[in-house]
Design a protein around this motif. Structure first.
Motif, PDB file in Angstrom:
ATOM      1  N   ALA A 137       0.826  -1.301   0.118  1.00 25.38           N
ATOM      2  CA  ALA A 137      -0.043   0.033  -0.285  1.00 25.38           C
ATOM      3  C   ALA A 137       0.687   1.472  -0.057  1.00 25.38           C
ATOM      4  N   GLY A 138       2.169   0.970  -0.120  1.00 27.05           N
ATOM      5  CA  GLY A 138       2.881   2.037  -0.018  1.00 27.05           C
ATOM      6  C   GLY A 138       3.536   2.863   1.401  1.00 27.05           C
ATOM      7  N   VAL A 139       4.263   3.652   1.706  1.00 26.37           N
ATOM      8  CA  VAL A 139       4.567   4.138   2.996  1.00 26.37           C
ATOM      9  C   VAL A 139       3.304   5.058   3.378  1.00 26.37           C
ATOM     10  N   LYS A 140       2.980   4.861   4.532  1.00 29.18           N
ATOM     11  CA  LYS A 140       1.737   5.837   5.115  1.00 29.18           C
ATOM     12  C   LYS A 140       2.327   6.504   6.459  1.00 29.18           C
ATOM     13  N   LEU A 141       1.719   7.756   6.337  1.00 32.91           N
ATOM     14  CA  LEU A 141       2.414   8.585   7.618  1.00 32.91           C
ATOM     15  C   LEU A 141       1.032   8.597   8.576  1.00 32.91           C
ATOM     16  N   THR A 142      -0.189   8.248   8.308  1.00 26.81           N
ATOM     17  CA  THR A 142      -1.098   8.078   9.122  1.00 26.81           C
ATOM     18  C   THR A 142      -1.179   6.793   9.953  1.00 26.81           C
ATOM     19  N   PRO A 143      -2.045   6.761  11.057  1.00 28.61           N
ATOM     20  CA  PRO A 143      -2.086   5.268  11.828  1.00 28.61           C
ATOM     21  C   PRO A 143      -2.426   4.279  10.700  1.00 28.61           C
ATOM     22  N   ARG A 144      -2.431   3.035  11.049  1.00 27.80           N
ATOM     23  CA  ARG A 144      -2.504   1.807  10.068  1.00 27.80           C
ATOM     24  C   ARG A 144      -4.068   1.832   9.592  1.00 27.80           C
ATOM     25  N   HIS A 145      -5.121   2.388  10.572  1.00 31.24           N
ATOM     26  CA  HIS A 145      -6.587   2.216  10.514  1.00 31.24           C
ATOM     27  C   HIS A 145      -7.157   3.162   9.440  1.00 31.24           C
ATOM     28  N   TYR A 146      -6.345   4.130   9.293  1.00 23.54           N
ATOM     29  CA  TYR A 146      -6.899   5.277   8.441  1.00 23.54           C
ATOM     30  C   TYR A 146      -6.011   5.808   7.300  1.00 23.54           C
ATOM     31  N   SER A 147      -6.412   6.048   6.180  1.00 24.15           N
ATOM     32  CA  SER A 147      -5.527   6.696   5.032  1.00 24.15           C
ATOM     33  C   SER A 147      -6.366   7.688   4.202  1.00 24.15           C
ATOM     34  N   TYR A 148      -5.385   8.751   3.900  1.00 26.52           N
ATOM     35  CA  TYR A 148      -6.018   9.783   3.004  1.00 26.52           C
ATOM     36  C   TYR A 148      -5.851   9.311   1.421  1.00 26.52           C
ATOM     37  N   LEU A 149      -6.799   9.394   0.736  1.00 28.03           N
ATOM     38  CA  LEU A 149      -6.955   9.110  -0.771  1.00 28.03           C
ATOM     39  C   LEU A 149      -7.054  10.115  -1.615  1.00 28.03           C
ATOM     40  N   LYS A 150      -6.031  10.702  -2.176  1.00 31.47           N
ATOM     41  CA  LYS A 150      -5.779  11.814  -3.040  1.00 31.47           C
ATOM     42  C   LYS A 150      -6.780  11.516  -4.459  1.00 31.47           C
TER      43      LYS A 150
END
Ligand code: SF4
Length: 451
Positions: A137-150
């Motif tokens: 899923a790539g590297v995320k800077l948010t907690p695992r359970h939510y993600s921004y989707l641009k």
């Protein structure tokens, strides 16, 4: 630190400072994902890094000051600094304040930033994709359970107070299949909430003439309604940000009422006076926002509305401000941010006549916020006794904290949860609301079958 500071180890480490809005955060995630897949490691400290990237925000004066300060801090602590992001369009300002900066690039110039890292901290061994795994899923800077989707970049509007189109360019939407593929990977790796962001979410796909794309062999139109229908099948919460009240937003209400998308709209209205909205050159200003809100609530009574407003815009009269107060009285919005107008370097609003004196703008801000705080508190009070689905964010010494459909992370309130001993971040609980203050709710976890 000077040019000779490179790690003697075989790995190169990059320090990363991400400032600004969720859109900038997504840019940071993309740059970091690329660097990780090229074979770089992330460093947790300036001292340990071979080079530091600062992703800046240049939206308002205070954000620019914060960006310059962060660059200065990184130079003092490390010495080898690459600057990118919105403030990067003003390379001269950055280099004047910090002549030691190695490279400056603007927003979305991913390849150039990554290229600058390769140039100033070259890899000393070939990257081995079998050893250097990057999460799918790539590297995320948010907690695992939510993600921004641009879903798109840029904007086709020309709001007079805003310089984003000159920084981020015209609307450029990602094809629906591309967005859905990313959303699917995020959900597969643990995301429970997708936060859809862009500069203008309702306009999604207009630049591509809403062309049909493919996802899993199925045709999907690159258009917000069709995208939401497909996102709603993934089993995660879907929350929409930066939605303008265009007529076709009405189509989203049945999806919200049916639970495919969270009944939540973050809709930056900015003012309630048509005259001021015209001075601001806001998109959809001619639409009757109040009628629209009424109709939305008829279809989806549970709808939460968040918005932002500007007071003290040049030319705003007492009558305009009164109209704004009547607007918020009628609209009864749930969550509201209010900004005093402040000139942004390069914005056309700077040339408008009749600036509002600062003391008047401050007074209007105080009146506005005091009344809106009462409305928001009343809206929260009305939830006492209801049962809400709550996504757990934190389990710690202070107890368990989560959010309902009405609360976006970072910007809205929280739900403090009692009576659930074994939940983890990312779990969904049913919570009976027992109390409320001006921002947050308090509740007791209830059994899944309890209404
Ligand atoms: S819609 Fe207006 S405020 Fe929003 S990014 Fe575009 S120009 Fe700026």
């Amino acid at each position: 630190m000077n040019e000779t500071h490179t790690s003697p180890a075989t790995r190169r480490k990059v320090g990363f400072v991400s400032l600004g809005c969720p859109k900038a955060l997504v840019d940071s995630e993309r740059i970091i994902t690329q660097l990780r897949s090229d074979g770089y490691e992330l460093s947790g400290s300036y001292e340990d890094a071979d080079v530091v990237v600062v992703n800046t925000c240049g939206f308002i004066d205070s954000a620019r000051a914060e960006s310059l300060e962060a660059i200065g801090e990184a130079i003092d602590a490390n010495g080898r600094v690459i600057v990118t992001g919105c403030m990067g369009v003003k390379a001269d300002d950055i280099l004047q304040a910090h002549p030691k900066v190695l490279s400056v690039t603007g927003p979305q110039q991913y390849e150039q930033v990554v290229g600058a890292v390769h140039q100033h901290a070259p890899l000393v061994r070939q990257h081995d994709p079998f050893i250097d795994l990057v999460p799918s899923a790539g590297v995320k800077l948010t907690p695992r359970h939510y993600s921004y989707l641009k879903i798109s970049e840029g904007c086709n509007h020309h709001c007079t107070f805003c310089i984003i189109p000159s920084m981020r360019g015209k609307l450029a939407s990602r094809p629906a299949g591309d967005v859905l593929g990313e959303a699917e990977r995020l959900v597969a790796s643990g995301t429970k909430e997708l936060l859809v962001i862009s500069q203008d979410t309702s306009a999604y796909g207009a630049d591509l003439k809403y062309r049909t794309d493919f996802w899993g062999g199925r045709p999907v139109k690159t258009r917000i309604t069709e995208l939401c229908q497909a996102l709603g099948t993934l089993g995660a919460w879907v929350r929409l940000h930066y939605v303008y009240p265009y007529p076709h937003v009405d189509e989203l209400m049945p999806l919200m009422a049916d639970g495919l998308v969270l009944p939540y709209l973050d809709i930056p209205l900015q003012h309630g006076s048509p005259r001021v909205l015209k001075l601001m050159r806001r998109p959809a200003h001619a639409e009757k926002a109040l009628d629209r809100i009424r109709r939305w609530r008829d279809t989806c009574p549970d709808l939460t509305l968040r918005s932002t407003f500007i007071v003290g815009f040049p030319g705003e009269t007492d009558a305009d401000f009164q109209e704004l107060m009547e607007f918020i009285e009628e609209a009864r919005l749930d969550r509201v941010g209010c900004f005093r107008y402040s000139p942004v370097d390069g914005a056309r609003a700077n040339d408008l006549p009749d600036p509002v004196p600062d003391a008047v703008a401050r007074e209007r801000e105080a009146i506005f916020m005091a009344r809106q705080a009462e409305i928001s508190a009343e809206r929260l009070q009305a939830k006492i006794g209801t049962v809400q689905e709550v996504l757990v964010d934190e389990v710690g010494e202070l107890g368990m904290i989560g959010r309902s459909h009405a609360d976006a992370p970072e910007i809205d309130g929280k739900v403090w949860i009692n009576g659930a001993d074994h939940a983890n971040p990312g779990d969904l609980l049913r919570v009976r609301i027992t109390g409320a203050d001006a921002h947050d709710l308090l509740g007791e976890a209830v059994d899944a079958d309890e209404a």
